[in-house]
Scaffold this motif. Sequence first.
Motif, short mmCIF file in Angstrom:
data_model
loop_
_atom_site.label_atom_id
_atom_site.label_comp_id
_atom_site.label_asym_id
_atom_site.label_seq_id
_atom_site.Cartn_x
_atom_site.Cartn_y
_atom_site.Cartn_z
N ASN A 89 17.16 14.58 -51.70
CA ASN A 89 16.03 15.07 -52.49
C ASN A 89 15.01 13.96 -52.75
N VAL A 92 12.99 13.61 -49.65
CA VAL A 92 12.02 14.70 -49.55
C VAL A 92 10.83 14.44 -50.47
N HIS A 96 6.68 14.00 -49.62
CA HIS A 96 5.58 14.67 -50.32
C HIS A 96 4.61 13.64 -50.89
N LEU A 118 11.76 16.28 -42.05
CA LEU A 118 12.87 17.14 -42.42
C LEU A 118 13.88 17.27 -41.28
N MET A 164 12.12 24.16 -49.79
CA MET A 164 11.02 23.78 -48.89
C MET A 164 10.14 24.99 -48.58
#
Length: 559
Positions: A89, A92, A96, A118, A164
Amino acid sequence: MAFNSMLRTVVDGHPKESEASGEGVDSYHAERRSEKPHVPSVPEFLNRFRDHAEHCISNAYIGEHEHHEVERIRHTHDDAPEDVYSLVNIQVDVIHEYLVVSKLLRTEQGDAVLLDSLLSIIRILSEKQMEHRTHFLLSLEGACATANDFYRMMEHCDDLIERMKEKYVHIDWDQEHSNTTEVLMREASNLLTQYGNDAVFATQNAHLYVMRTIKESTIPVDLFSKAWEDEYTNNEVAISIVKTSEDFLFDFYNYLSNEFLYRKTLKVLIRSIVCFYVRTLLRKADQMRGIHFGKRQKTAFINPKTALCRMMYDIQVLQTYFLTLVQQLPSLARTVENELSVLVVLHELLGVAAGEGNVASTEELLLVLHKRTGGDVAVTRHLMRDIWLLAAPKSKRYEIEDTLSMLNADLQALSAYMAEVPPTKSTDPLWGLRLEEALKDLYQDRISHDRSVCGVCVNKFRQISPRRRDVEKLKDTVVSIVTKPLQAYHKPSESSNELATGLMPKIIESRPGGEESHKTFVRKLERNVYGSIKLHNISFMKGSEALERKALKRSSIEE
């Protein structure tokens, strides 16, 4: 600021050792605060991101994880799924943050960076999962905890994909014509399947502790022994198998976190017990041949009728226990009936061999058994020979050869049909859990021997009537299989002989040069064939065995 710090780490790599302590750390961060944020190029970010993601996820797998035991229901698990996916996480969030800083969010190039990153995470997770899935299967409780962890990882992965989709709604995640999106979703689906299979794999490893306890007890020695036949009149051996299984199934029920994993464990345990029972029975046939046991055993049972009665009640004990157990799990009732039905078929065939069953049903039972061997004709042949060796009177054992010859076309046709039908996808990652796999493993050496020069001679000799089998017929068999094809091997007219063409390379490789050496080779081969014939328990004509042994011993002395 926390994500900016993480972003700098992804771009610039890990701080050097000189910067990892004391004033070096303070000066390093002070210098960083005074600099303007550096926005790396897309290729630079992706390269650094992949390295950093692999490093973090690898550390999460190999690190120490806290073990938990949930109160009341005692389900066991570790923190591995949370440790792994908390770092995922963060990765991820780094993606972003980079898209925001670089002003690529909701752009075509930004979507490509997101999907590529990803995809890298999914592939790294799959690689590390495969690499570390067996590290915690060191005990029964550890295997159950690992199965629970892998099942939770599947849930975490599914949640990640759903988040997502909700966060980046402008991307068409089901777009089939987009190669990147299609590959990402396929790889994510494969990872979910991998987690599920690994959870099943862990439960299957847990069942090994049950079978180890059974095999280390007196059960293997007692089952099908004289005491089993004569003394244990209340089927104590079968009851011991059930009691041992019951103790472990209670632990499985407590340790595993959901019914799916418990069902998988119960299913594989039933299969393993059936395989164990069959292998122990066939071990009696090996004892009669003297394989691995030294002195041969003349008969398998004191009284075949008593043994058949005892075996019938053993099957009833197993059926009663497992069918009662799965009343709460209706989906497993069919599995129990299907797995235990093979024991019923074997029992009926043993009855036919012993003269207690209906001979007319032999063909039907043989075809049913052939399906359970996976359609392998060689395995079915050896299994039927062992059944007749165990139960049939000595004078009747050869009769199964006539039945096998008569049904050979039907067996071949059934095998061809089974090969055309797409096999059901196996959910058993461990080899040997299915009966056909266990039988193939058991008969592998004998099947390989059948395809050798000596094995072909044995099968040829087997076709001769028992009343005409003597030492001369044995020599004629060796000559017809070896000597004549060897002499004509290089003649074009004989090259079409499939049997000779298949065997000649093996013969030439093992045969020394020279006429005298060839005679020695043939005499040795005769002795090897004789030994194989005795190994297969093929009988000679009455009164000829002493003459054959003398003749073969004389040829050995002459060498």
